[in-house]
Scaffold this motif. Sequence first.
Motif, PDB file in Angstrom:
ATOM      1  N   PRO A   1      38.775   5.553  55.648  1.00 59.39           N
ATOM      2  CA  PRO A   1      39.032   5.001  54.214  1.00 59.39           C
ATOM      3  C   PRO A   1      40.435   4.550  54.137  1.00 59.39           C
ATOM      4  N   THR A   2      40.530   3.531  53.326  1.00 57.89           N
ATOM      5  CA  THR A   2      41.898   2.952  52.899  1.00 57.89           C
ATOM      6  C   THR A   2      42.751   4.269  52.696  1.00 57.89           C
TER       7      THR A   2
ATOM      8  N   TYR B   1      42.928   6.411  40.900  1.00 61.97           N
ATOM      9  CA  TYR B   1      43.034   6.172  42.203  1.00 61.97           C
ATOM     10  C   TYR B   1      44.009   5.038  42.508  1.00 61.97           C
ATOM     11  N   GLU B   2      45.202   5.279  42.931  1.00 62.74           N
ATOM     12  CA  GLU B   2      45.840   3.955  43.043  1.00 62.74           C
ATOM     13  C   GLU B   2      45.832   3.657  44.670  1.00 62.74           C
ATOM     14  N   ALA B   3      45.398   2.473  44.840  1.00 58.69           N
ATOM     15  CA  ALA B   3      45.162   2.011  46.030  1.00 58.69           C
ATOM     16  C   ALA B   3      45.157   0.505  46.309  1.00 58.69           C
ATOM     17  N   PRO B   4      45.414   0.010  47.619  1.00 64.16           N
ATOM     18  CA  PRO B   4      45.417  -1.225  47.770  1.00 64.16           C
ATOM     19  C   PRO B   4      44.379  -2.216  47.304  1.00 64.16           C
ATOM     20  N   LEU B   5      44.547  -3.424  46.797  1.00 63.09           N
ATOM     21  CA  LEU B   5      43.278  -4.445  46.510  1.00 63.09           C
ATOM     22  C   LEU B   5      42.647  -4.649  47.668  1.00 63.09           C
ATOM     23  N   GLY B   6      41.586  -4.532  47.562  1.00 60.10           N
ATOM     24  CA  GLY B   6      40.386  -4.871  48.821  1.00 60.10           C
ATOM     25  C   GLY B   6      39.859  -3.637  49.339  1.00 60.10           C
ATOM     26  N   ILE B   7      40.019  -2.293  48.564  1.00 56.59           N
ATOM     27  CA  ILE B   7      39.376  -1.305  48.918  1.00 56.59           C
ATOM     28  C   ILE B   7      38.123  -1.245  48.460  1.00 56.59           C
ATOM     29  N   THR B   8      37.220  -0.578  48.944  1.00 51.95           N
ATOM     30  CA  THR B   8      35.712  -0.613  48.594  1.00 51.95           C
ATOM     31  C   THR B   8      35.347   0.623  47.677  1.00 51.95           C
TER      32      THR B   8
ATOM     33  N   MET C   1      50.541  -4.714  51.223  1.00 54.29           N
ATOM     34  CA  MET C   1      49.274  -4.001  50.608  1.00 54.29           C
ATOM     35  C   MET C   1      48.356  -5.057  50.307  1.00 54.29           C
ATOM     36  N   GLY C   2      47.067  -4.484  50.180  1.00 60.58           N
ATOM     37  CA  GLY C   2      46.186  -5.566  49.642  1.00 60.58           C
ATOM     38  C   GLY C   2      45.646  -6.769  50.729  1.00 60.58           C
TER      39      GLY C   2
ATOM     40  N   ALA D   1      47.595  -9.479  46.426  1.00 55.58           N
ATOM     41  CA  ALA D   1      48.245  -8.542  47.382  1.00 55.58           C
ATOM     42  C   ALA D   1      48.570  -7.390  46.244  1.00 55.58           C
ATOM     43  N   GLY D   2      49.185  -6.365  47.000  1.00 59.03           N
ATOM     44  CA  GLY D   2      49.647  -5.159  46.392  1.00 59.03           C
ATOM     45  C   GLY D   2      48.618  -4.210  46.128  1.00 59.03           C
TER      46      GLY D   2
END
Length: 445
Positions: A2-3, A255-262, A232-233, A238-239
């Motif tokens: 997981p990211t 849930y704060e995560a990088p863009l691009g997580i699934t 990130m991202g 980005a970000g």
Amino acid sequence: MPTTLTPVLSAHWDEPRAWSLTAYERHGGYRGLRRALTMEPAQVVQAVKDSGLRGRGGAGFPTGMKWGFLPPPDGGPRYLVVNADESEPGTCKDIPTMLASPQHLIEGVAITSYAIGCAHAFIYVRGEVLHVLRRLQKAVEEAYAAGYLGQDVLGSGYSLDVTVHAGAGAYICGEETALLDSLEGLRGQPRLKPPFPAVAGLYARPTVVNNVESVASVPGILRGGAEWFTGMGTERSAGHGLFSLSGHVTRPGQYEAPLGITLRELLDMAGGVREGHELKFWTPGGSSTPIFTAEHLDVPLDYESVGKAGSMLGTRALQIFDETVSVVRAVTRWTEFYKHESCGKCTPCREGTYWLVQVLQRFERGQGTEADIELLLDLCDNILGRSFCALGDGATSCITSAVQYFRDEFEAGTHTPADVLFPPERSARFAYTPRARTAQLAGVH
């Protein structure tokens, strides 16, 4: 694997009195503003451009580029307006940010205002969230007292006033030009564009309108640098970002995560869909974005990938629905909301949302016809791209995608009511009997 989550805005939400200026300064608060004040305004704008920060309010337009659209100074005022009128069904990221860490936003307002040459900024907050309004007003008072706002900010010679304004509770005021009209004391309705707010916005002066999360992300960029943010991202998205998981998920929340997580990765972190059930459909960006199904679990949640898959990232409001939910009933409730919140200025939205509700309610009662399915799609086609603002477009998105993926449920609505096919009590996330409520409070599920 997981990211990894990337808590930035939410890093200290769980600390005692996290909303206070003291707590914010303890973790490096206002270092970004101090650095910005040593730079030329154009350099601050360029730093945000280099970071690739895109608007977090839904459209995803590059933030630095938006700032750069302002015309050259002409001696008159220019304004920053923060859109804190969060009201999209399923969206709950800006309000928690303002409640738990309002100084992130205020520092971002100060940096942004300095970068664009603004001496008076406005934060337009949804009127119903009185507790958030009070928290934000107190935070502004603290910032004034500490010298981060007001005359001669930190001895730099730059001065800034910030006004926190309570809206009247209209969904349409989330549209930037309707927000500006409301802020001016007029009825909140979208304006004809052009001119765009960058040229003639608040009080007919050049204005930047940014979302809360967009502005709150700016201090981190000034502290950590553009390369930190782009680390990130994805390349074009980005970000970090706040993903709001709600509905039939074991551990809903931010849930704060990088863009691009699934969604698959996010669900793994959130404990999956509630026990004993499976994912049926979900929204990637709130109810005004086309719905996704289980086949989209591995779509990267960035602007390009979601768009390519047929939806929009929007506000990253991930509403999760399991197999107990009637798609027809869910879409009907959303459309009833849009009908109620339509400002009535343009015919396609005013009349179209009304008739969409009439047809959808027939399917919900089990009284629809085969012809009604085509009528729904025809109504959507006559609204999409023809309404004065994006409300009409958003109202059609969930309907057309629902018919695309779940046409059989609409066909079933020609003879069987939705509450027979999908009893509402089965969809309830938690049964609120006295015994069950006691178990919930004790943490037993």
